[in-house]
Motif scaffolding. Structure first.
Motif, PDB file in Angstrom:
ATOM      1  N   ASP A 311       0.963  -1.118  -0.218  1.00 10.08           N
ATOM      2  CA  ASP A 311      -0.224  -0.003   0.399  1.00 10.08           C
ATOM      3  C   ASP A 311       0.662   1.317   0.261  1.00 10.08           C
ATOM      4  N   TYR A 314       2.221   1.279  -3.565  1.00  6.36           N
ATOM      5  CA  TYR A 314       1.134   1.720  -4.005  1.00  6.36           C
ATOM      6  C   TYR A 314       0.509   3.654  -4.473  1.00  6.36           C
ATOM      7  N   ASP A 315       0.837   4.221  -2.962  1.00  9.57           N
ATOM      8  CA  ASP A 315       0.339   5.409  -2.758  1.00  9.57           C
ATOM      9  C   ASP A 315       1.764   6.074  -3.471  1.00  9.57           C
ATOM     10  N   GLN A 316       2.735   5.952  -3.799  1.00 14.05           N
ATOM     11  CA  GLN A 316       3.813   7.143  -4.092  1.00 14.05           C
ATOM     12  C   GLN A 316       4.343   6.589  -5.163  1.00 14.05           C
ATOM     13  N   ARG A 317       3.201   5.269  -5.843  1.00 18.55           N
ATOM     14  CA  ARG A 317       3.572   5.455  -7.495  1.00 18.55           C
ATOM     15  C   ARG A 317       3.856   6.515  -8.599  1.00 18.55           C
ATOM     16  N   GLU A 329       1.450  -0.927  -8.947  1.00 14.29           N
ATOM     17  CA  GLU A 329       0.439  -1.343  -9.615  1.00 14.29           C
ATOM     18  C   GLU A 329      -0.273  -2.316 -10.130  1.00 14.29           C
ATOM     19  N   HIS A 332      -0.056  -4.183  -5.869  1.00 12.31           N
ATOM     20  CA  HIS A 332      -1.424  -3.934  -5.367  1.00 12.31           C
ATOM     21  C   HIS A 332      -2.141  -5.056  -5.920  1.00 12.31           C
TER      22      HIS A 332
END
Length: 602
Positions: A311, A314-317, A329, A332
């Motif tokens: 997570d 994914y939040d910093q992708r 992605e 995740h």
């Protein structure tokens, strides 16, 4: 009621006897044996009676011939020795001889008549008879035979008159006498056969009594013999039933060294082998269930850590290069899918352990379906499908586990979206006096008969090369089936290649009450039909569809219906059928039972 039998219900006896004939081997064997023995005894009795009666008659007939010949000879000698010529002397001579013949017979039945056709002789004696009212026993045919043969003796069976007005069996013997100067006379002597008749009746009564006694004896012997044969069979049947009920320790007793003892030893050997195999399979099943449960629980902690880390990545992708962002992605998505699969496996382990308990609460199925449709509509739009809800009934509240029923709806809707090929999807809710039901109809590829048979199997795909497009785990429909079975409901499917599929969930209106019928027909109204207006397609009906310990099905009570003008299924490519579940990405954490359940035949 007399002797324990209600004689007023005699009309029901044929039905009871027919049922006893079909179900009772002892009764059938005894009845057949007694019937055949009775027929044999009857034929033998008739034959003996005929032989004895004929023997008695022939014996008395020969005796009558001898007595008649002796009496006739003596009478003729007396006539020949007389020199009477005048009518009065001839008359006295005739009466004297007639009296002697009468006294020589036991019955005293004698008759003598002048032979017709000799001309008129006024001095000839008039014929006399002691037959009384039975003088008609001397028939015209016998008189004609005696007249035509002067030196022959004739006999005829007749009914002799008795003093009380009745008749007795007898024989009349006829011959001729030559009377001096008067011509020829017919002489008839009657012999009584009553004693022979009494002897024959005694023999017949004896045969009847002996025959009945023989039948009873044979029936008793047959009963004992059949009992000796049937008892071990009944013991084997009872032992088999107890084995089928799970009593693996039961065995057949071995008493002798005969064929039944061999059967018992073979049966016990088979039972021992079955017990070993079942014990091994049960042990392996428990180890498998424990392994799944332990692995699932052990994976939960590292998966939580991986998910948290995923997570964060994914939040910093957006700060990563394009390739790295795409990798984040994918990571995740796969973590989400793995988490769903792990949840499903944990639920499976709870079903395998038999620890699933429903949390019943009053729920409106229409409202539940409406919420599920709203939740799945964005996914349907993405796949080009239109979701429609039709609810002609089912607006009342029914006690059910809302979480599990919601999971069934989401699995069915996800399955329809994935395999609906962008066509419309119709959700129908209806109810009747015993049940409330929900149907999900899509117009996708449909399924063949083989695919319908396996649609509820775990991890089964109709086309292994087809990928899951919405992230399912392959357990959704199996979980839905077990959720329905836990509610004592039905989860059925109808499908036809190129005409789509229809899944139907039926739940009891009152928990614990049987479902008499589903308010929604399994074959939809727009299903293709044959020349006789019967729906064409493949059906699998029932509640559990016989799911085994590996999640697959063996023999099932559900049926597959094949329509078509001459019983043929619709043809077409069945690849990409509904072999997938849609639990992944839908929050499905449902159970799959490993026990074999009964199916509902239609």
């Amino acid at each position: 009621m007399f002797l324990g039998v209600d004689w007023r219900r005699w009309r029901e006896w044929p039905g009871h006897l027919a049922h006893l004939w079909r179900t009772n081997l002892q009764f059938r064997t005894i009845l057949i044996t007694v019937a055949l023995t009775g027929a044999a005894v009857l034929v033998a009795g008739l034959l003996v009676s005929f032989v004895v009666g004929n023997g008695l008659y022939q014996s008395r007939l020969e005796q009558a011939y001898r007595d008649s010949a002796r009496a006739t000879t003596d009478a003729q000698k007396k006539l020949d020795a007389s020199d009477a010529t005048d009518p009065e002397a001839v008359e006295n001579l005739f009466l004297q001889v007639f009296g002697d013949v009468k006294n020589s017979t036991a019955t005293g039945l004698v008759a003598s008549f002048r032979v017709p056709g000799q001309g008129i002789d006024p001095g000839a004696p008039v014929g006399v008879s002691t037959f009384g009212s039975g003088k008609d026993v001397i028939t015209a045919d016998m008189r004609k035979a005696v007249k035509s043969s002067p030196h022959a003796v004739f006999a005829q069976s007749v009914a002799l008159p008795a003093t009380d007005g009745t008749t007795r069996p007898g024989i009349v013997v006829g011959s001729q006498l030559q009377l001096p100067t008067a011509g020829r006379y017919e002489l008839y002597i009657g012999y009584d056969l009553s004693d022979s008749e009494q002897t024959l009746l005694f023999v017949q009564r004896t045969l009847l009594v002996v025959g009945l006694a023989l039948l009873l004896l044979i029936a008793a012997i047959t009963y004992l013999v059949v009992r000796l044969v049937v008892t071990p069979i009944r013991v084997a049947a009872q032992t088999s039933r107890r084995l089928a009920d799970g009593d693996l320790e039961v065995r057949m007793p071995i008493a002798n060294e005969d064929a039944f003892a061999t059967l018992a030893r073979s049966f016990n050997g088979m039972a021992d082998a079955l017990q070993r195999q079942i014990t091994q399979l049960a042990t392996l099943s428990q180890l498998q269930q424990r392994f799944v449960s332990d692995v699932s629980h052990e994976l939960r902690t590292p998966l939580t850590t991986i998910r948290l880390a995923g997570d964060v990545i994914y939040d910093q992708r957006e700060d990563f290069p394009a390739a790295t962002a795409r990798t984040a992605e994918l990571l995740h998505t796969q973590i989400e899918r793995f988490d769903t699969l792990l949840s499903d496996l944990l639920e499976i382990s709870r079903y395998d352990a038999g620890s699933v308990v429903l949390e019943l609460e009053p729920t409106n199925l229409v409202r539940l379906a409406d919420d599920a449709v709203d939740d799945m509509r964005p996914l349907a739009v993405t796949n080009g499908s239109e979701l429609r809800l039709e609810a002609p009934g089912g607006y009342f509240e029914v006690d059910m586990d809302a979480r599990r029923v919601r999971r069934i709806l989401r699995n069915l809707l996800g399955n329809a979206i994935e395999h609906g090929e962008g066509g419309p999807i119709v959700v129908v809710v209806d109810s009747n006096q015993s049940a409330v039901a929900l149907g999900v109809r899509d117009y996708g590829l449909g399924m063949s008969e083989h695919e319908v048979q396996h649609v509820f199997d775990r991890f089964w795909r109709a086309d292994p090369s087809r990928k899951r497009t919405i992230g399912g785990t392959g357990l959704g429909l199996a979980i839905s089936l077990e959720d329905a079975a836990q509610h004592e409901g039905w989860l059925d499917v109808w499908s036809s290649p190129h005409h789509g599929s229809h899944f139907r969930l039926t739940l009891p209106r009152t928990p614990g009450e049987p479902i008499l019928s589903s308010p929604i027909p399994l074959a939809p109204a727009d299903a293709p039909r044959d020349d006789e207006d019967r729906p064409i397609g493949n059906e699998l009906t029932g509640n559990r569809h016989d799911v085994d310990s590996d999640g697959n099905r063996g023999e099932r009570g559900g049926r597959n219906r094949r329509g078509g003008g001459r019983g043929r299924r619709g043809r077409g490519d069945s690849s990409g059928g509904h072999g997938e579940s849609a639990s992944g990405g839908q929050g499905s954490t449902g159970p799959v039972s490993t026990s074999t359940g009964s199916t509902r035949g239609r």
